[in-house]
Write a protein that holds these residues in place. Structure first.
Motif, PDB file in Angstrom:
ATOM      1  N   MET A   1      -7.125   6.581  -8.873  1.00  0.00           N
ATOM      2  CA  MET A   1      -6.480   5.159  -9.753  1.00  0.00           C
ATOM      3  C   MET A   1      -6.250   5.287 -11.098  1.00  0.00           C
ATOM      4  SD  MET A   1      -9.001   2.326  -7.723  1.00  0.00           S
ATOM      5  CE  MET A   1      -7.958   0.827  -8.467  1.00  0.00           C
TER       6      MET A   1
ATOM      7  N   ALA B   1      -2.718  -0.378  -9.648  1.00  0.00           N
ATOM      8  CA  ALA B   1      -3.260  -0.344  -8.438  1.00  0.00           C
ATOM      9  C   ALA B   1      -4.589  -1.086  -8.723  1.00  0.00           C
ATOM     10  CB  ALA B   1      -3.693   1.152  -7.818  1.00  0.00           C
TER      11      ALA B   1
ATOM     12  N   PHE C   1      -3.360   3.459  -1.902  1.00  0.00           N
ATOM     13  CA  PHE C   1      -3.499   2.639  -3.222  1.00  0.00           C
ATOM     14  C   PHE C   1      -2.858   1.374  -2.921  1.00  0.00           C
ATOM     15  CE2 PHE C   1      -3.074   7.091  -4.737  1.00  0.00           C
ATOM     16  CZ  PHE C   1      -4.170   7.023  -5.519  1.00  0.00           C
TER      17      PHE C   1
ATOM     18  N   ALA D   1      -8.268   1.453  -4.084  1.00  0.00           N
ATOM     19  CA  ALA D   1      -7.934   2.369  -3.450  1.00  0.00           C
ATOM     20  C   ALA D   1      -9.036   2.834  -2.155  1.00  0.00           C
ATOM     21  CB  ALA D   1      -7.977   3.825  -4.301  1.00  0.00           C
TER      22      ALA D   1
ATOM     23  N   LYS E   1     -10.807   6.242  -5.316  1.00  0.00           N
ATOM     24  CA  LYS E   1     -10.865   5.361  -6.351  1.00  0.00           C
ATOM     25  C   LYS E   1     -10.723   6.294  -7.446  1.00  0.00           C
ATOM     26  CE  LYS E   1     -13.081   1.305  -4.539  1.00  0.00           C
ATOM     27  NZ  LYS E   1     -12.853   1.482  -3.131  1.00  0.00           N
TER      28      LYS E   1
ATOM     29  N   GLN F   1       1.031  -1.355  -0.091  1.00  0.00           N
ATOM     30  CA  GLN F   1       0.037  -0.003   0.110  1.00  0.00           C
ATOM     31  C   GLN F   1       0.851   1.334   0.060  1.00  0.00           C
ATOM     32  OE1 GLN F   1      -3.288   0.301   2.947  1.00  0.00           O
ATOM     33  NE2 GLN F   1      -3.359  -2.050   2.918  1.00  0.00           N
TER      34      GLN F   1
END
Length: 370
Positions: A220, A226, A347, A229, A217, A162
Motif C-alpha cells: 500500500m 488505497a 487494493f 489491501a 498491505k 478495487q
C-alpha cells in the motif's frame, strides 16, 4: 406724457456664458453615461458578467444533475456534451489555446471556467468496468498505483473501487517453508508423532488467509490512495468503514474418517471456503488472468478412507490447482510440504481518489492520487 419702464434682462454675454456652461455639463453627462467607464458601459459589462455567470452555473448544475441521475457516475464525454449544449453551434471549439464555447449572445466562455479537467470527476466515475466491452482496456482500464501496474477489478457499491496487480509482484513460499508462521503456531495433542515441519505446514494452512492479506498491505502507498489491501481470492466484500472483511473461517473442521478421531486430528484445521470463486470468476470475465500460478487466499480439504489432505488453492490462467500443505494417513501419521507461487495483491481505493494523468490504455495507464 408716457413713461418708459426700466426692464431688467440678461445681457448677450451672460447668455453666451450660460450656453457654454450648459454645453460643458451636457458633455460631462454624456461621457458619464456612454464613456469607457460610463454608467451605461459599466451596466452593460455587469449585465454580461451576470449572464455569463448564469450560463456557467447552469452548465455546472446540468453536470451535477447528470451525475446524480447516474449514481455519481459521469464521463468526460458526458461533460463535453453538456457544455456543448450552451454553444450556439452545439460544439466545443478548440482553435485556440484553450477549448471554449460561444453562446447565442456571443459570449465566449472557456470550458475550464465550467469544468477544469477530468480530475474534477471522481475516480469511481472513470475507473469503471464494462464486462460487455470487446476491448480489454474498455472492460478494465490500466492503472498505475504506487509503482505497480494494475487493472480495475470491481466498481460497485458492494466492493467499492478495487484494483488488482496485472501479474505477480513476488514469489511467496507457503507450507513448512512459510516464514510467516512458526511450529508453535500449531498445537497437536494426539497420539501420532509429528515434527516441526508438519506443525509449520499445518500452521501455514490455518493462517494462510490472514497472513497473505497482511502481506498485501505491505504494497500500500503512504498517501492514503488505497484504504486497504488483500490477497487475491480472499473475501472481497467491503465493510462500512471502508475496509475489507477479515477471514470469517474461525470454526475448525471435523472429518468422519475413523482415523481422524482415533489419533485426535479432528478440530485441528480450519474449515475450507468458497470465497475465492468471486475473484476467480471476475478475473476470468474481465480477461485479467495471469500466465503464472498465483496463490489464492483460500483453503480446501479432501478426505477419504486412506488420507486427508489440507490444501491451499492457487490459480493459473486456465485452471484451479490444489497444493497439499499437509496430510494425515489412516495410520495417524502426517507429513508436510512446501510450495512457492506468485502473489497478487488487490487494493481498495479511497472513494475520493482522482486521476492526474493517463487515458487508461496499456501504453498510457491512469495515474491516480488522493
Amino acid at each position: 406724457m408716457s413713461k418708459i419702464s426700466n426692464i431688467k434682462g440678461i445681457t448677450l454675454i451672460s447668455l453666451v456664458i450660460t450656453i457654454i456652461i450648459l454645453l460643458l455639463l451636457a458633455g460631462v453627462s454624456i461621457a458619464t453615461l456612454t464613456g469607457k467607464n460610463g454608467i451605461l458601459t459599466q451596466a452593460n459589462t455587469a449585465k454580461e458578467r451576470t449572464q455569463r455567470a448564469e450560463i456557467i452555473e447552469r452548465a455546472k448544475t446540468d453536470i451535477l444533475g447528470e451525475q446524480a441521475r447516474n449514481k455519481g457516475q459521469i464521463t468526460q464525454k458526458d461533460v463535453n456534451t453538456i457544455i456543448a449544449n450552451y454553444d450556439k453551434e452545439k460544439k466545443i471549439r478548440e482553435d485556440k489555446e484553450e477549448a471554449y464555447i460561444i453562446t447565442e449572445k456571443g459570449y465566449e466562455i472557456k470550458v475550464s471556467e465550467i469544468w477544469k479537467s477530468i480530475g474534477e470527476i471522481l475516480a469511481k466515475d472513470v475507473l469503471k468496468i464494462d464486462v460487455t466491452a470487446t476491448e480489454e482496456a474498455a472492460k478494465s482500464p490500466y492503472v498505475k498505483y504506487n509503482g505497480l501496474d494494475c487493472r480495475v477489478l470491481y466498481h460497485d457499491d458492494t466492493h467499492g473501487i478495487q484494483i488488482i496487480t496485472s501479474g505477480s509482484v513476488e514469489d511467496v513460499t507457503l507450507g513448512y517453508g512459510d516464514t510467516m508462521v512458526t511450529a508453535s503456531d500449531f498445537s497437536y495433542d494426539g497420539t501420532a508423532s509429528i515434527n516441526n515441519s508438519v506443525k509449520k505446514a499445518a500452521a501455514s494452512y490455518n493462517n494462510v488467509v490472514d497472513n497473505l492479506n497482511k502481506r498485501a498491505k505491505n504494497y500500500m502507498d503512504e498517501k492514503g490512495i488505497a484504504t486497504d489491501a488483500r490477497c487475491y481470492g480472499s473475501i472481497s466484500i467491503v465493510t462500512s468503514d471502508t475496509k475489507f472483511q477479515d477471514d470469517t473461517t474461525t470454526q475448525m473442521w471435523s472429518g468422519t474418517e475413523p482415523y481422524l478421531t482415533t489419533y485426535s486430528w479432528n478440530n485441528k484445521f480450519k474449515k475450507d471456503d468458497t470465497n475465492y470463486l468471486e475473484d476467480v470468476n471476475q478475473v476470468k470475465d474481465l480477461g485479467l488472468n495471469s500466465n503464472s500460478e498465483i496463490w489464492l487466499a483460500s483453503r480446501n480439504i479432501m478426505s477419504g478412507s486412506g488420507y486427508t489432505y489440507f490444501i491451499v488453492r492457487d490459480n493459473s490462467s486456465i485452471n484451479l490447482y490444489k497444493n497439499y500443505f499437509c496430510d494425515v494417513s489412516a495410520t495417524g501419521s502426517s507429513s508436510g510440504r512446501t510450495v512457492s507461487h506468485g502473489f497478487r495483491p488487490i487494493f481498495l481505493l479511497s472513494p475520493d481518489v482522482v486521476i492526474s494523468s493517463g487515458d487508461g490504455s496499456s501504453q498510457n495507464p491512469y495515474v491516480i492520487e488522493s
